[in-house]
Design an enzyme around this catalytic site. Structure first.
Site, short mmCIF file in Angstrom:
data_model
loop_
_atom_site.label_atom_id
_atom_site.label_comp_id
_atom_site.label_asym_id
_atom_site.label_seq_id
_atom_site.Cartn_x
_atom_site.Cartn_y
_atom_site.Cartn_z
N GLU A 1 38.90 -29.20 2.13
CA GLU A 1 38.76 -28.73 0.12
C GLU A 1 38.14 -28.10 -0.02
OE1 GLU A 1 39.59 -32.49 -2.55
OE2 GLU A 1 37.32 -32.13 -2.73
N LYS B 1 32.61 -39.33 -9.58
CA LYS B 1 31.64 -38.46 -10.40
C LYS B 1 32.36 -38.37 -11.66
CE LYS B 1 31.18 -33.59 -10.12
NZ LYS B 1 30.93 -32.66 -8.97
N ARG C 1 32.91 -33.97 -2.26
CA ARG C 1 32.38 -34.26 -0.58
C ARG C 1 31.05 -33.85 -0.39
NH1 ARG C 1 35.67 -29.94 -3.59
NH2 ARG C 1 35.10 -28.08 -2.37
N LYS D 1 48.12 -34.05 -9.42
CA LYS D 1 47.66 -34.85 -10.01
C LYS D 1 48.83 -34.98 -11.26
CE LYS D 1 42.93 -35.09 -8.38
NZ LYS D 1 41.53 -34.78 -9.40
N GLU E 1 43.20 -43.06 -9.32
CA GLU E 1 42.87 -44.56 -8.11
C GLU E 1 42.07 -45.62 -8.61
OE1 GLU E 1 43.48 -41.14 -7.47
OE2 GLU E 1 45.04 -40.67 -5.65
O1 F6P Z 1 41.57 -34.71 -5.76
C1 F6P Z 1 39.85 -34.55 -5.01
C2 F6P Z 1 39.00 -35.09 -5.98
O2 F6P Z 1 38.60 -34.27 -7.40
C3 F6P Z 1 38.01 -35.22 -4.76
O3 F6P Z 1 36.86 -33.56 -5.17
C4 F6P Z 1 36.69 -35.76 -4.98
O4 F6P Z 1 35.97 -36.72 -3.95
C5 F6P Z 1 37.79 -36.55 -5.44
O5 F6P Z 1 39.15 -35.95 -5.91
C6 F6P Z 1 37.30 -38.20 -6.02
O6 F6P Z 1 36.65 -37.77 -7.34
P1 F6P Z 1 35.94 -38.75 -8.27
O7 F6P Z 1 34.70 -38.96 -7.69
O8 F6P Z 1 35.52 -37.83 -10.37
O9 F6P Z 1 36.42 -40.09 -8.75
#
Ligand code: F6P
Length: 535
Positions: free
Chosen positions: A339, A195, A254, A499, A201
Site C-alpha cells: 500500500e 481512523k 498501516r 470502493k 466493512e
Molecule cells: O482502504 C484502505 C484503507 O484506507 C487503509 O489504508 C486503512 O488502513 C484501512 O482502509 C482502514 O481504514 P480505517 O481505519 O479508516 O477504517
C-alpha cells in the site's frame, strides 16, 4: 549514479559463492546490527562496488533531509497535505515534536496514559460488562486498523495474560458470525477501530455486533470503545467520549499499531509489555536517525530491496519468518509495503521510470518448505527471500524444536545460495546405481541452480521490545525505498476506485437497480447471483 546506471553493474556480478571465496569475512562486512538484532545480507550478489553505488543513491535522493523532515513533523505526505509522525507515538522520552508549530507530544502521551488506565481496568476487572469482568475483547477494524494488532497479538502470545482477543475484519458475515457465536455478549468488550469511522466493512460489523450485544443482554453503551480520528462520528455512533481513543491524521492506518489501534494488544499483554514494544521501535528510530548509511539497518535492508526489485527486476519478495508466532507478519508487511510503495507515479506527478515496489508474500517456516519452496529453489523466477529467526524460543522444554527450526532456516538460505550442479546430481544418481540415459534424465531433475539471494534477520527472542524493533525496521525500510523511488509512500489512492464501484453496485446487487451501464461480465455475474439467491 542513477538507479538505471546500476543495471550496468548488475551484468558484472559474481556468484554469491565466488564472493564468499574472494572475501572470507563477507558475513561480517555485509551485515548490519543494532541492539541485539543482526541483519545479514551477505548471501546476496551485492559486493563492495554495488553497495557503494547503492549508498550513493541515498545522498542523491537527499535521504537524510527527507528522513529528518519526517521526524520533524514536516508535511511530507504531499498529496494529502499531512505530516507523517507515527514515530511520535513511540517517542516516549524524546522531547517535543511539532506540527504546524504545536507540540503534539502532550496529546500523544495523554492518550497513551488513558489507554494504559483503561487496559489495566479491563484486565483487572474493575471495568466490567453487564455480566461481569470481560472474558473476551473483539476488535472490529480492517487494513491498518486490524493487521497490526492481529500480527502483534499472535507474536506476543507468550506475554498474553489478559482477556482473550478476537479480530473481525471482513465484511463477509461469516467472519463475525464465527467469532460472536463463541462469546458471552454480557462479558465481551467491543473495540471499533477505524481512523475514518466510515469504512463500510467496519461500520457494518460494528452495527451487527451492537445488535448482537443488545439482544444478548449486554450493554453497548458500556461495552463499546472506539479508536478513531473522527470524534464526531464515534459520538454519533453512541460511544461515550471517555472510551474513545483518538489519533491525529498524521498517523497513517498501516503505521498506526503504536497508538490507540494497539489497544487490544495492550489489553492482551498489559501496558508494561506494550511500553516495551514502543521502546523497541523507538530504539530503531534512534538508530535510523543516527547510523551511517552503511551501518544503518533500515537503509541497508531498503538498498537490498532496491537492488533486487529495481535493479535486478525481481518482481516479488518472500518474507519467511521461522517463527510461528509471526504467522500474520507477511500479511502485515503486504499492507505496509504494497500500500505504501505500490505506485507508478512519482511525487511530482511524473510516471515512474523504474518498477514500483515488489509483490510481498510469505508464510512461516518450516511450513512453507512443504508448500511453495519448490518454486523458490527450482522455478524459473528468482525470488529474493527474507528469512527471520530467533536464537531461542519461549519454551525451554521444547528447545529441541527450536534447534530444528533454526537449522531448517539456515539450511534454506544455504541451499538457495549453493544449489546443486549437474555434476553433483549425476554422482548422486550414479551412487544409487543408475547409469546411461536414465541417470542423465533423473540427474537433470535434481539440479538446483543456486546463486539465489536471501537475507537473514536474527534476533535473540521474540520479545515485545524485539517485535517493536522489527516492525519499525520495516517501516523505515519502506520509507527509504519510497524516497529512493521518489514516490509518496503515505497515500493510498489506489484503493479508492474499487470502493466507489462497490458503493454503486450495492443497489444493483440488492436487485433495486438494473445492470444498465455495467459491462457484460459484471452484469452476467450480478444476474447469476440474483438467480441463485434464496431470498
Ligand atoms: O482502504 C484502505 C484503507 O484506507 C487503509 O489504508 C486503512 O488502513 C484501512 O482502509 C482502514 O481504514 P480505517 O481505519 O479508516 O477504517
Amino acid at each position: 549514479m542513477k538507479l538505471d546506471d546500476l543495471k550496468s553493474l548488475s551484468g558484472e556480478t559474481k556468484t554469491i559463492l565466488q564472493l564468499f571465496d574472494q572475501h572470507p569475512d563477507r558475513a561480517q562486512a555485509f551485515s548490519a546490527s543494532t541492539g541485539d538484532l543482526l541483519f545479514d545480507y551477505s548471501k546476496t550478489q551485492i559486493d563492495a562496488d554495488i553497495r557503494t553505488a547503492l549508498i550513493g543513491l541515498c545522498d542523491q535522493s537527499n535521504l537524510a533531509d527527507r528522513r529528518d523532515a519526517m521526524f520533524s513533523g514536516a508535511k511530507i505526505n504531499e498529496t494529502e497535505g499531512r505530516a507523517v509522525l507515527h514515530t511520535a507515538l513511540r517517542n516516549l522520552d524524546g522531547g517535543p515534536v511539532e506540527v504546524d508549530g504545536l507540540d503534539v507530544m502532550p496529546d500523544v502521551l495523554d492518550t497513551l496514559q488513558r489507554m494504559r488506565v483503561f487496559a489495566e481496568e479491563v484486565r483487572g476487572g474493575t471495568y466490567a460488562g453487564a455480566g461481569g469482568s470481560f472474558t473476551d475483547v473483539v476488535n472490529i477494524g480492517i487494513g491498518g486498523s486490524d493487521l497490526g494488532p492481529v500480527m502483534a497479538t499472535h507474536a506476543l502470545s507468550p506475554y498474553h495474560d489478559g482477556p482473550r482477543v478476537h479480530y473481525v475484519s471482513n465484511v463477509d458475515g461469516a467472519h463475525i458470525a464465527d467469532i460472536l457465536r463463541q462469546l458471552d455478549p454480557t462479558r465481551t468488550l467491543v473495540i471499533v477501530a477505524s481512523k475514518t469511522f466510515t469504512t463500510i466493512e467496519t461500520m457494518t460489523n460494528a452495527r451487527t455486533a451492537r445488535a448482537w450485544m443488545s439482544e444478548g443482554g449486554g450493554d453497548p453503551a458500556r461495552q463499546f470503545a472506539a479508536v478513531s480520528s473522527a470524534m464526531d462520528k464515534t459520538r454519533a455512533f453512541g460511544i461515550p467520549e471517555e472510551r474513545v481513543f483518538g489519533f491525529a491524521d498524521w498517523v497513517g492506518g498501516r503505521y498506526s499499531v503504536w497508538g490507540p489501534v494497539g489497544l487490544p494488544v495492550m489489553i492482551a499483554v498489559g501496558s508494561n509489555a506494550f511500553d516495551a514494544f514502543l521502546r523497541g521501535a523507538q530504539s530503531m528510530d534512534v538508530h535510523f536517525r543516527a547510523a551511517e548509511w552503511i551501518e544503518n539497518m533500515p537503509v541497508m535492508l531498503a538498498l537490498v530491496g532496491i537492488w533486487h526489485r529495481q535493479v535486478q527486476g525481481q518482481a516479488s519478495r518472500a518474507v519467511l519468518p521461522y517463527d510461528q508466532r509471526l504467522l500474520r507478519l507477511p500479511a502485515y508487511f503486504q499492507q505496509l509495503e504494497m500500500e505504501s510503495n505500490g505506485k507508478s507515479v512519482a511525487m511530482d506527478g511524473s510516471t515512474l521510470d523504474v518498477p514500483s515496489g515488489p509483490v510481498v508474500w510469505g508464510e512461516p517456516g518450516t511450513n512453507g518448505q512443504h508448500a511453495f519452496y519448490q518454486l523458490i529453489h527450482q522455478g524459473t523466477d528468482v525470488i529474493p527471500c527474507e528469512f527471520m529467526v530467533a536464537a531461542q524460543g519461549h519454551e525451554p522444554e521444547l528447545a529441541h524444536h527450536h534447534r530444528l527450526l533454526l537449522s531448517n532456516c539456515l539450511a534454506q538460505s544455504e541451499a538457495l545460495m549453493r544449489g546443486r550442479s549437474l555434476e553433483e546430481a549425476r554422482s548422486r544418481m550414479a551412487a544409487k546405481g543408475l547409469d546411461g540415459a536414465e541417470l542423465e534424465r533423473q540427474a537433470r531433475h535434481r539440479v538446483f541452480p543456486g546463486n539465489r539471494p536471501s537475507t537473514t534477520l536474527i534476533y535473540p527472542q521474540l520479545t515485545p521490545f524485539v517485535l517493536g524493533q522489527i516492525i519499525a525496521l520495516y517501516e523505515h525500510r519502506v520509507f527509504v525505498e519510497g524516497v529512493l523511488l521518489g514516490i509518496n509512500s503515505f497515500d493510498q489512492w489506489g484503493v479508492e476506485l474499487g470502493k466507489e464501484l462497490a458503493t454503486s453496485l450495492g443497489p444493483i446487487v440488492d436487485g433495486e437497480e438494473d445492470t444498465a451501464g455495467k459491462d457484460g461480465s459484471t452484469a452476467a455475474l450480478v444476474e447469476y447471483a440474483l438467480r441463485h439467491r434464496a431470498e
